[in-house]
Motif scaffolding. Structure first.
Motif, PDB file in Angstrom:
ATOM      1  N   ASN A   1      36.738  46.590  62.339  1.00 28.90           N
ATOM      2  CA  ASN A   1      37.412  47.315  63.404  1.00 28.90           C
ATOM      3  C   ASN A   1      37.610  46.332  64.554  1.00 28.90           C
ATOM      4  OD1 ASN A   1      35.207  47.369  65.249  1.00 28.90           O
ATOM      5  ND2 ASN A   1      34.385  49.213  64.291  1.00 28.90           N
ATOM      6  N   ASP A   2      38.341  46.719  65.578  1.00 27.54           N
ATOM      7  CA  ASP A   2      38.680  45.780  66.643  1.00 27.54           C
ATOM      8  C   ASP A   2      37.455  45.253  67.380  1.00 27.54           C
ATOM      9  OD1 ASP A   2      41.331  45.909  66.052  1.00 27.54           O
ATOM     10  OD2 ASP A   2      41.801  47.414  67.575  1.00 27.54           O
ATOM     11  N   ARG A   3      36.485  46.118  67.631  1.00 30.60           N
ATOM     12  CA  ARG A   3      35.289  45.700  68.364  1.00 30.60           C
ATOM     13  C   ARG A   3      34.482  44.681  67.547  1.00 30.60           C
ATOM     14  NH1 ARG A   3      32.235  48.253  72.682  1.00 30.60           N
ATOM     15  NH2 ARG A   3      33.951  49.708  72.685  1.00 30.60           N
ATOM     16  N   ILE A   4      34.318  44.950  66.266  1.00 28.56           N
ATOM     17  CA  ILE A   4      33.566  44.041  65.408  1.00 28.56           C
ATOM     18  C   ILE A   4      34.325  42.720  65.247  1.00 28.56           C
ATOM     19  CG2 ILE A   4      32.736  43.685  63.040  1.00 28.56           C
ATOM     20  CD1 ILE A   4      32.114  46.705  62.968  1.00 28.56           C
ATOM     21  N   ASP A   5      35.643  42.802  65.046  1.00 29.40           N
ATOM     22  CA  ASP A   5      36.448  41.583  64.919  1.00 29.40           C
ATOM     23  C   ASP A   5      36.374  40.740  66.192  1.00 29.40           C
ATOM     24  OD1 ASP A   5      37.164  42.227  62.378  1.00 29.40           O
ATOM     25  OD2 ASP A   5      39.202  42.865  62.877  1.00 29.40           O
ATOM     26  N   ALA A   6      36.433  41.377  67.360  1.00 29.47           N
ATOM     27  CA  ALA A   6      36.339  40.646  68.624  1.00 29.47           C
ATOM     28  C   ALA A   6      34.990  39.953  68.753  1.00 29.47           C
ATOM     29  CB  ALA A   6      36.560  41.599  69.799  1.00 29.47           C
ATOM     30  N   ARG A   7      33.919  40.639  68.354  1.00 28.64           N
ATOM     31  CA  ARG A   7      32.578  40.045  68.395  1.00 28.64           C
ATOM     32  C   ARG A   7      32.501  38.822  67.476  1.00 28.64           C
ATOM     33  NH1 ARG A   7      28.195  39.992  71.431  1.00 28.64           N
ATOM     34  NH2 ARG A   7      28.398  42.212  71.732  1.00 28.64           N
ATOM     35  N   LYS A   8      33.058  38.965  66.270  1.00 30.69           N
ATOM     36  CA  LYS A   8      33.024  37.859  65.309  1.00 30.69           C
ATOM     37  C   LYS A   8      33.871  36.676  65.775  1.00 30.69           C
ATOM     38  CE  LYS A   8      31.870  40.616  61.273  1.00 30.69           C
ATOM     39  NZ  LYS A   8      32.289  41.063  59.935  1.00 30.69           N
ATOM     40  N   LEU A   9      35.021  36.956  66.386  1.00 28.82           N
ATOM     41  CA  LEU A   9      35.830  35.874  66.936  1.00 28.82           C
ATOM     42  C   LEU A   9      35.094  35.153  68.061  1.00 28.82           C
ATOM     43  CD1 LEU A   9      39.427  37.380  67.066  1.00 28.82           C
ATOM     44  CD2 LEU A   9      38.643  35.470  65.663  1.00 28.82           C
ATOM     45  N   ALA A  10      34.388  35.910  68.882  1.00 29.80           N
ATOM     46  CA  ALA A  10      33.596  35.292  69.957  1.00 29.80           C
ATOM     47  C   ALA A  10      32.494  34.411  69.377  1.00 29.80           C
ATOM     48  CB  ALA A  10      33.003  36.371  70.855  1.00 29.80           C
ATOM     49  N   GLU A  11      31.855  34.868  68.296  1.00 29.83           N
ATOM     50  CA  GLU A  11      30.821  34.052  67.646  1.00 29.83           C
ATOM     51  C   GLU A  11      31.414  32.763  67.080  1.00 29.83           C
ATOM     52  OE1 GLU A  11      28.630  36.246  64.705  1.00 29.83           O
ATOM     53  OE2 GLU A  11      28.297  37.924  66.080  1.00 29.83           O
ATOM     54  N   LEU A  12      32.575  32.876  66.437  1.00 29.32           N
ATOM     55  CA  LEU A  12      33.221  31.683  65.898  1.00 29.32           C
ATOM     56  C   LEU A  12      33.596  30.700  67.001  1.00 29.32           C
ATOM     57  CD1 LEU A  12      35.570  33.240  63.207  1.00 29.32           C
ATOM     58  CD2 LEU A  12      33.596  31.784  62.794  1.00 29.32           C
ATOM     59  N   LEU A  13      34.060  31.220  68.125  1.00 34.77           N
ATOM     60  CA  LEU A  13      34.409  30.356  69.248  1.00 34.77           C
ATOM     61  C   LEU A  13      33.172  29.670  69.801  1.00 34.77           C
ATOM     62  CD1 LEU A  13      36.655  29.356  71.115  1.00 34.77           C
ATOM     63  CD2 LEU A  13      36.199  31.325  72.582  1.00 34.77           C
ATOM     64  N   TYR A  14      32.092  30.420  69.943  1.00 28.87           N
ATOM     65  CA  TYR A  14      30.839  29.875  70.460  1.00 28.87           C
ATOM     66  C   TYR A  14      30.294  28.782  69.539  1.00 28.87           C
ATOM     67  CZ  TYR A  14      26.004  29.608  72.031  1.00 28.87           C
ATOM     68  OH  TYR A  14      24.801  29.160  72.474  1.00 28.87           O
ATOM     69  N   LEU A  15      30.368  29.014  68.230  1.00 27.58           N
ATOM     70  CA  LEU A  15      29.850  28.063  67.255  1.00 27.58           C
ATOM     71  C   LEU A  15      30.842  26.947  66.923  1.00 27.58           C
ATOM     72  CD1 LEU A  15      28.259  30.625  64.770  1.00 27.58           C
ATOM     73  CD2 LEU A  15      27.063  29.200  66.455  1.00 27.58           C
ATOM     74  N   ASN A  16      32.048  27.052  67.454  1.00 27.06           N
ATOM     75  CA  ASN A  16      33.112  26.082  67.200  1.00 27.06           C
ATOM     76  C   ASN A  16      33.391  25.961  65.701  1.00 27.06           C
ATOM     77  OD1 ASN A  16      35.121  24.414  68.045  1.00 27.06           O
ATOM     78  ND2 ASN A  16      33.838  22.594  68.159  1.00 27.06           N
ATOM     79  N   LYS A  17      33.449  27.119  65.015  1.00 27.12           N
ATOM     80  CA  LYS A  17      33.654  27.141  63.560  1.00 27.12           C
ATOM     81  C   LYS A  17      34.847  28.015  63.202  1.00 27.12           C
ATOM     82  CE  LYS A  17      29.038  26.142  62.311  1.00 27.12           C
ATOM     83  NZ  LYS A  17      28.616  25.310  61.267  1.00 27.12           N
TER      84      LYS A  17
END
Length: 119
Positions: A40-56
């Protein structure tokens, strides 16, 4: 800031770039975290933020203006050409409907006149 590639990605990138430190447009098909778990949008946004933080993440757009400008010019040329062809076919159909023979080599200049007024 990270967002997924889409139709408006280039426009959004240019809009946000002056206001944030870093903008990354990512390919949603290549982001591993987004493929697992609930969606869902909230979960996808959280996962995108994690990917950005981890630079992955896989970045797909970096703001190349030269190629985009060329693509926009080509797309505009094709659109204008299609519109002109459609209008000419419609004018010829109107002429045929009125029983007026339209010449095979009829062009817009012969229809609207040299000065563009239609006279």
């Amino acid at each position: 800031m990270n967002f997924e590639e889409g139709t408006w990605a280039a426009w959004l990138y240019d809009l946000l770039r002056p206001h944030v430190t870093r903008v990354v447009v990512s390919d949603p098909r290549k982001n591993a975290l987004l493929k697992e778990g609930n969606k869902n949008d909230r979960i996808d946004a959280r996962k995108l933020a994690e990917l950005l933080y981890l630079n992955k993440f896989n970045a797909v757009y970096h703001g190349q203006h030269g190629l985009r400008t060329l693509k926009e010019l080509a797309r505009s040329y094709l659109t204008i050409t299609r519109d002109l062809t459609r209008v000419m076919a419609r004018i010829k159909a109107i002429y045929r409907g009125w029983g007026i023979p339209a010449p095979a080599n009829m062009c817009m200049r012969s229809v609207i006149g040299r000065n563009g007024s239609g006279n």
